[in-house]
Design a protein around this motif. Structure first.
Motif, PDB file in Angstrom:
ATOM      1  N   GLU A 233       0.662  -1.190  -0.030  1.00 21.68           N
ATOM      2  CA  GLU A 233      -0.410  -0.040  -0.108  1.00 21.68           C
ATOM      3  C   GLU A 233       0.729   1.252  -0.112  1.00 21.68           C
ATOM      4  OE1 GLU A 233      -1.846   0.033   3.472  1.00 21.68           O
ATOM      5  OE2 GLU A 233      -0.644  -0.873   4.894  1.00 21.68           O
ATOM      6  N   MET A 234       2.263   1.314  -0.386  1.00 17.82           N
ATOM      7  CA  MET A 234       2.816   2.231   0.398  1.00 17.82           C
ATOM      8  C   MET A 234       3.659   2.694  -1.399  1.00 17.82           C
ATOM      9  SD  MET A 234       2.227   3.188   3.593  1.00 17.82           S
ATOM     10  CE  MET A 234       3.932   4.448   3.448  1.00 17.82           C
ATOM     11  N   GLU A 235       3.168   3.644  -1.657  1.00 18.07           N
ATOM     12  CA  GLU A 235       4.376   4.791  -2.483  1.00 18.07           C
ATOM     13  C   GLU A 235       5.367   5.099  -2.123  1.00 18.07           C
ATOM     14  OE1 GLU A 235       2.360   7.175  -6.011  1.00 18.07           O
ATOM     15  OE2 GLU A 235       0.181   5.825  -5.271  1.00 18.07           O
ATOM     16  N   SER A 236       6.530   5.679  -3.381  1.00 22.50           N
ATOM     17  CA  SER A 236       7.120   6.131  -2.997  1.00 22.50           C
ATOM     18  C   SER A 236       7.705   6.441  -4.429  1.00 22.50           C
ATOM     19  CB  SER A 236       8.673   5.197  -3.058  1.00 22.50           C
ATOM     20  OG  SER A 236       8.743   4.112  -1.554  1.00 22.50           O
ATOM     21  N   VAL A 237       9.001   7.702  -4.269  1.00 27.49           N
ATOM     22  CA  VAL A 237       8.946   8.674  -5.406  1.00 27.49           C
ATOM     23  C   VAL A 237       9.719   9.226  -5.152  1.00 27.49           C
ATOM     24  CG1 VAL A 237       8.454  10.925  -6.112  1.00 27.49           C
ATOM     25  CG2 VAL A 237       6.610  10.540  -5.205  1.00 27.49           C
ATOM     26  N   PHE A 238      11.191   8.416  -6.564  1.00 29.27           N
ATOM     27  CA  PHE A 238      12.350   9.334  -6.769  1.00 29.27           C
ATOM     28  C   PHE A 238      12.749   9.265  -7.560  1.00 29.27           C
ATOM     29  CE2 PHE A 238      11.750   4.834  -4.661  1.00 29.27           C
ATOM     30  CZ  PHE A 238      12.787   4.321  -3.674  1.00 29.27           C
ATOM     31  N   TRP A 489     -15.863   7.041   1.167  1.00 34.08           N
ATOM     32  CA  TRP A 489     -15.439   5.589   1.229  1.00 34.08           C
ATOM     33  C   TRP A 489     -16.292   4.620   2.814  1.00 34.08           C
ATOM     34  CZ3 TRP A 489      -9.722   5.967   3.957  1.00 34.08           C
ATOM     35  CH2 TRP A 489      -9.133   7.161   2.960  1.00 34.08           C
ATOM     36  N   LYS A 490     -16.491   3.470   1.768  1.00 29.54           N
ATOM     37  CA  LYS A 490     -17.101   2.657   2.793  1.00 29.54           C
ATOM     38  C   LYS A 490     -18.591   2.604   3.094  1.00 29.54           C
ATOM     39  CE  LYS A 490     -14.157  -0.328   5.303  1.00 29.54           C
ATOM     40  NZ  LYS A 490     -13.999  -1.066   7.043  1.00 29.54           N
ATOM     41  N   GLN A 491     -19.313   3.435   1.921  1.00 29.57           N
ATOM     42  CA  GLN A 491     -20.739   4.079   1.636  1.00 29.57           C
ATOM     43  C   GLN A 491     -21.555   3.588   0.155  1.00 29.57           C
ATOM     44  OE1 GLN A 491     -22.398   5.755   4.002  1.00 29.57           O
ATOM     45  NE2 GLN A 491     -19.988   4.637   4.975  1.00 29.57           N
ATOM     46  N   LEU A 569      -6.965  -5.597  -4.130  1.00 34.51           N
ATOM     47  CA  LEU A 569      -8.315  -6.301  -3.764  1.00 34.51           C
ATOM     48  C   LEU A 569      -7.252  -6.417  -1.688  1.00 34.51           C
ATOM     49  CD1 LEU A 569      -8.389  -9.657  -5.623  1.00 34.51           C
ATOM     50  CD2 LEU A 569     -10.023  -7.375  -5.511  1.00 34.51           C
ATOM     51  N   ARG A 570      -6.317  -6.189  -1.466  1.00 31.11           N
ATOM     52  CA  ARG A 570      -5.590  -6.725  -0.173  1.00 31.11           C
ATOM     53  C   ARG A 570      -5.953  -5.651  -0.033  1.00 31.11           C
ATOM     54  NH1 ARG A 570      -0.268  -8.738   1.175  1.00 31.11           N
ATOM     55  NH2 ARG A 570      -0.063  -8.763   4.020  1.00 31.11           N
ATOM     56  N   PHE A 571      -5.431  -4.010  -0.304  1.00 31.84           N
ATOM     57  CA  PHE A 571      -5.081  -2.781   0.009  1.00 31.84           C
ATOM     58  C   PHE A 571      -6.201  -1.545  -0.056  1.00 31.84           C
ATOM     59  CE2 PHE A 571      -0.346  -5.165  -0.449  1.00 31.84           C
ATOM     60  CZ  PHE A 571      -0.608  -5.074   1.024  1.00 31.84           C
ATOM     61  N   GLY A 572      -6.695  -1.771  -1.274  1.00 32.68           N
ATOM     62  CA  GLY A 572      -7.282  -0.383  -1.448  1.00 32.68           C
ATOM     63  C   GLY A 572      -9.007  -0.966  -1.265  1.00 32.68           C
ATOM     64  N   MET A 573      -9.510  -2.458  -1.786  1.00 31.45           N
ATOM     65  CA  MET A 573     -10.487  -2.199  -1.297  1.00 31.45           C
ATOM     66  C   MET A 573     -11.672  -1.977   0.084  1.00 31.45           C
ATOM     67  SD  MET A 573     -12.538  -4.488  -4.292  1.00 31.45           S
ATOM     68  CE  MET A 573     -14.030  -4.825  -3.168  1.00 31.45           C
ATOM     69  N   LEU A 576     -11.856   1.272   1.204  1.00 31.00           N
ATOM     70  CA  LEU A 576     -12.825   2.218   0.219  1.00 31.00           C
ATOM     71  C   LEU A 576     -14.419   1.859  -0.052  1.00 31.00           C
ATOM     72  CD1 LEU A 576     -10.032   2.838  -3.500  1.00 31.00           C
ATOM     73  CD2 LEU A 576     -10.257   4.542  -1.273  1.00 31.00           C
ATOM     74  N   VAL A 577     -13.804   0.444  -0.111  1.00 31.25           N
ATOM     75  CA  VAL A 577     -15.603   0.360  -0.725  1.00 31.25           C
ATOM     76  C   VAL A 577     -16.032  -0.842   0.932  1.00 31.25           C
ATOM     77  CG1 VAL A 577     -16.974  -1.474  -2.099  1.00 31.25           C
ATOM     78  CG2 VAL A 577     -14.871  -0.314  -2.884  1.00 31.25           C
ATOM     79  N   GLY A 578     -14.898  -2.006   1.346  1.00 28.90           N
ATOM     80  CA  GLY A 578     -15.429  -2.857   2.088  1.00 28.90           C
ATOM     81  C   GLY A 578     -14.407  -4.191   2.775  1.00 28.90           C
TER      82      GLY A 578
END
Length: 670
Positions: A233-238, A489-491, A569-573, A576-578
């Protein structure tokens, strides 16, 4: 500096002297007497793209042959003699880019072949503007062929696509995506590799990346300077420092909390610009100080009531202005000369948004203008800033008469908990303003901005048949600030659904909509909202039609042949969804599939047999469940289509069925 938003555009009928040059080979459509046909809304564009060369001496365009495939043409802006330089006997030229003043690249496709019937990739080709030195750079075949003993092939494999040009060079950048993406047991995100490719020799070199890179940013000198990676779930900017030529991390942040930034653009002076909230509710455009590793305290562009979304207009010397969208598209010019030029163009085309494109290193006085509005599809012009004359290149949809189209305006209404909901309202031309049949059209995503003040074929088609159309930007939609997004979120099926219903009730309270003639509709998430609307508010909606709609959130998790990544599916849904386990009761209560027996209103369902985003099992399972207790269900399946309709014949068929459905259900006062 005043922004030229929707309120600042004078409304009166658009009258244009239309012409097409001989290269188009297409006769102009006469102004129709009858209401526009279904076919006229869903025909492919006549002129789908136009671009100036870097020196502004030439303009390249995509135009179809009469009853044939789309071709690439080039015209000298001074001599005005168009020439077709590239075409295929069995494919359309899909998109193109100027490499330099003499050379272009383009790829191929067939807009008459559905997703499920595609057997080739897009390929990539290069050619000089005079039609010489043609070269294939990327193979279209999806077969993994290799020369003897593993030798390098003359063209890159099919999973290679154009990414960026490099100024004053024959080289371009291309990216390669992983070919195992979408496989049933291997849906983890894969890195996007970047290659530098010479368009004359076909030789390429791969660019070193700092990790699982998902996006790149090139500076004005043609060097990859920014790489964004993802790990869970982590983004990095290089950033790759030109002095040391090594990647160093600028920042790391969670992809979903809204605390990070998105690298956006490198200016001619080497400055990096980013999109970020920077502690505020709205996303703005900021300069990022690479020496201090910090974002400047004051934004370059900040919009009242809206997140910044747009592009930067520049030449080889400086930034000239910024395009953005509020209630309508607009441009803020930082250069006084360009501001004066914009005024001159607007005086000639006062009833449209007129986006001006400038050449990178202009050697002529010409700019390209794309003109459009809620009632006018895009028209392309050349404007000579020296003579102040406007010359039309072509109309994307010449068969559409703007005077027959319906005006669209942004409105705002209060949801039941007090949240302000933006929405676009299109009123059918000539139908009056009271007691109209209403289609509540719910956008997909759902985490996107749905509407815009541009001509929309689906909305305008519905309006042409006498229906008012309301497009709510319900909570969870992006573009209106973090709070508006976050409270969604989750609505699913809950407050997001209430926002849509409250929009319909607002239209009724304003006297716009007949309370007995309201229909809900949408695609993808909009399809889900259509079904949940019929379940939650059975007395509000007389009917519903949906296409490629989600029918069960658990199916989004469980169907393993969709194109959703394991990471999402693991980190976003779950965020955001449930969550399938923690929110199991909620997901069941807000499942159209689980509640199908409650839908008694007339319903039209349509799905693509080759849809990888919402696989057709969503539709078939729901169809079987709802038909047991509802005799008024119409089922449509297009086996070759994916997530939406690509083929003209299917668009015409679907919307013809929709028009008949609506006429039967809400077309006449009850």
């Amino acid at each position: 500096m005043p922004f030229r938003t929707l309120q600042g555009i004078r409304r009166f009928p658009v009258v244009l002297m239309l012409f097409l040059s001989a290269m188009y080979g297409i006769a102009m459509a006469q102004a129709p007497i009858k209401p526009p046909s279904v076919e006229s809304f869903f025909e492919h564009p006549t002129l789908s793209s136009a671009q100036l060369s870097p020196n502004a001496r030439y303009v390249a365009m995509l135009v179809p042959a009469k009853d044939g495939y789309v071709r690439l043409g080039v015209m000298d802006v001074v001599d005005r003699v168009p020439k077709v330089i590239a075409s295929f006997d069995d494919a359309d030229i899909r998109q193109f880019h100027w490499v330099n003043n003499e050379r272009l690249v383009f790829d191929a496709g067939d807009r008459n072949v559905g997703v499920g019937n595609q057997t080739q990739g897009a390929g990539l080709y290069a050619i000089n503007r005079d039609g010489t030195e043609f070269r294939q750079l990327v193979d279209r075949s999806v077969a993994f062929l290799q020369g003897p003993s593993g030798s390098v092939r003359s063209a890159l494999p099919w999973n290679t696509s154009f990414f960026s040009t490099i100024h004053d060079s024959d080289d371009i950048y291309v990216y390669q995506f992983d070919v195992t993406w979408g496989a049933v047991k291997n849906r983890s995100m894969k890195p996007t590799n970047l290659l530098r490719l010479n368009t004359k020799t076909g030789r390429s070199t791969i660019i070193d990346r700092p990790g699982l890179t998902i996006s790149w940013l090139i500076d004005q000198q043609g060097e990859p300077r920014i790489a964004t990676t993802i790990d869970g779930e982590m983004e990095s900017v290089f950033y790759r420092d030109p002095a040391k030529n090594v990647w160093r991390k600028l920042a790391e942040f969670n992809s979903y909390t809204g605390d990070g930034f998105a690298p956006y653009f490198f200016g001619p002076d080497g400055s990096l610009y980013v999109r970020t909230r920077h502690g505020h509710d709205k996303v703005s455009l900021y300069r990022y100080d690479l020496n201090k590793n910090s974002i400047d305290p004051e934004p370059l562009v900040s919009l009242k009531g809206y997140d910044f979304s747009g592009s930067i207009v520049h030449n080889d010397k400086k930034i000239l202005g910024v395009r953005f969208e509020t209630d309508a598209d607009d441009t803020k010019w930082l250069d006084p000369t360009m501001q004066a030029l914009q005024k001159s163009v607007n005086d000639l085309l006062p009833s449209t948004v007129n986006q001006i494109s400038v050449a990178y290193h202009p050697e002529t006085s010409y700019v390209l203008v794309q003109s459009f509005s809620d009632v006018q599809p895009t028209v392309y012009f050349l404007y000579d800033s020296a003579t102040k004359k406007l010359t039309m290149l072509g109309n994307s949809m010449p068969q559409i008469n703007p005077q027959q189209m319906s005006p669209k305006d942004m409105v705002r209404y209060k949801a039941r908990d007090g949240l302000e909901i933006p929405a676009y309202l299109t009123m059918p031309k000539g139908a009056g303003k009271n007691n109209l049949p209403l289609v509540v059209l719910v956008h997909g995503g759902p985490y996107v901005r749905g509407g815009s003040w541009r001509w929309n074929r689906e909305v305008q088609f519905l309006a042409s048949r006498g229906y008012a159309v309301l497009e709510p930007e319900y909570r969870g939609s992006t573009g209106f600030g973090w709070q508006h997004f976050h409270v969604g979120w989750k609505q699913w099926g809950l407050k997001m659904q209430d926002d849509v219903a409250d929009g319909a009730k607002w239209a009724i309270s304003q006297g716009i909509a007949d309370p007995k003639r309201v229909c809900i509709a949408g695609a993808s998430y909009g399809g889900y909202a259509t079904l949940m609307g019929l379940i939650n508010d059975p007395t509000l909606y007389r009917c519903g039609f949906e296409w490629v709609g989600v029918t069960d959130i658990n199916l989004m998790y469980d169907v393993n042949w969709s194109d959703m990544s394991n990471e999402y599916l693991r980190f976003g849904m779950p965020v955001l969804v449930g969550d399938q386990e923690k929110d199991a009761a909620q997901l069941k209560a807000t499942s159209p599939l689980e509640n199908a027996a409650r839908i008694k209103q007339p319903l039209l369902l349509a799905y693509g047999g080759s849809d990888a985003r919402v696989p057709i099992v969503h539709g078939t399972k729901f169809r079987d469940a709802v038909k047991t207790g509802n005799p008024n269900v119409e089922w449509i399946e297009y086996p070759e289509e994916g997530h939406g309709w690509r083929l003209e014949k299917n668009n015409v068929d679907f919307w013809t069925r929709v028009a008949k459905f609506l006429d039967q259900q809400i077309g006449k006062p009850q």
